[in-house]
Scaffold this active site. Sequence first.
Site, PDB file in Angstrom:
ATOM      1  N   CYS A  15       0.864  -1.188   0.000  1.00  0.00           N
ATOM      2  CA  CYS A  15       0.000   0.000   0.000  1.00  0.00           C
ATOM      3  C   CYS A  15       0.899   1.236   0.000  1.00  0.00           C
ATOM      4  CB  CYS A  15      -0.967  -0.017   1.182  1.00  0.00           C
ATOM      5  SG  CYS A  15      -0.188   0.096   2.814  1.00  0.00           S
ATOM      6  N   ASN A  18       2.328   1.470   4.386  1.00  0.00           N
ATOM      7  CA  ASN A  18       2.640   0.220   5.100  1.00  0.00           C
ATOM      8  C   ASN A  18       2.351   0.326   6.603  1.00  0.00           C
ATOM      9  OD1 ASN A  18       5.521  -1.991   5.637  1.00  0.00           O
ATOM     10  ND2 ASN A  18       3.423  -2.570   5.191  1.00  0.00           N
ATOM     11  N   CYS A  20      -1.356   0.915   7.491  1.00  0.00           N
ATOM     12  CA  CYS A  20      -2.792   0.626   7.638  1.00  0.00           C
ATOM     13  C   CYS A  20      -3.209  -0.614   6.838  1.00  0.00           C
ATOM     14  CB  CYS A  20      -3.642   1.828   7.209  1.00  0.00           C
ATOM     15  SG  CYS A  20      -3.402   3.302   8.218  1.00  0.00           S
ATOM     16  N   ARG A  21      -3.304  -0.476   5.518  1.00  0.00           N
ATOM     17  CA  ARG A  21      -3.869  -1.565   4.712  1.00  0.00           C
ATOM     18  C   ARG A  21      -2.960  -2.781   4.575  1.00  0.00           C
ATOM     19  NH1 ARG A  21      -5.030   2.207  -0.288  1.00  0.00           N
ATOM     20  NH2 ARG A  21      -3.186   3.144   0.699  1.00  0.00           N
ATOM     21  N   SER A  22      -1.703  -2.569   4.136  1.00  0.00           N
ATOM     22  CA  SER A  22      -0.881  -3.747   3.829  1.00  0.00           C
ATOM     23  C   SER A  22      -0.429  -4.543   5.052  1.00  0.00           C
ATOM     24  CB  SER A  22       0.290  -3.402   2.904  1.00  0.00           C
ATOM     25  OG  SER A  22       1.166  -2.472   3.477  1.00  0.00           O
ATOM     26  N   ASP A 138      -7.984   3.953   0.963  1.00  0.00           N
ATOM     27  CA  ASP A 138      -7.039   4.404   1.983  1.00  0.00           C
ATOM     28  C   ASP A 138      -7.822   4.903   3.204  1.00  0.00           C
ATOM     29  OD1 ASP A 138      -5.186   5.730   3.517  1.00  0.00           O
ATOM     30  OD2 ASP A 138      -4.343   6.903   1.860  1.00  0.00           O
TER      31      ASP A 138
END
Length: 168
Positions: A15, A18, A20-22, A138
């Site tokens: 993401c 690195n 939050c999402r990934s 995001d």
Amino acid sequence: MLMKASTPSSVLLVCLGNICRSPTAEEIFRQQAAIAGLNMKVDSAGTGDWHIGHAPDIRAQRHAKSHGYNISKLVARQVSAEDFYNFDLILAMDTQNLADLQAIKDELLGANSNEESLAKLALFSEEDPTYGGDSVPDPYKGDGNAFEEVIERIESSSKAWIESWKAV
Ligand code: 4NP
């Protein structure tokens, strides 16, 4: 479980930050792969460098924990050229991440690396029957709902990749 010969042995989730999402995807994907009996290296990275060395965003940690995923020990890093040689498959959380990764891959191809020696690239939602083609939005500037949505989409798209590798 019997898997296709083309099943990757290593997957990198990417993401922007690195944090939050990934990292959330790293833990969910790792757990799902383990449940499917897949011996797979799973890691995550960001296209940006702002959060190198940081733990995941505290909101991401809390929402992940409430769904049974402990991401508190993960440490952010930036994606590198070496990742294209060290992973079979790199999955981008959104279309901007995918474009940024494609630019790195194009540079490596221009510098005489051959396609087969480099990681395959795809959008994380690519195999997902529900969210296919969508970006994982995001959540950084969003509220709690944004973080819940991230988990829902990541669980769904991770499951879809693993299903796609099962031999029928
Ligand atoms: P992520 O979220 O890409 O899911 O880790 C973000 C984290 C930080 C920033 C943007 C997105 N940032 O601009 O610092």
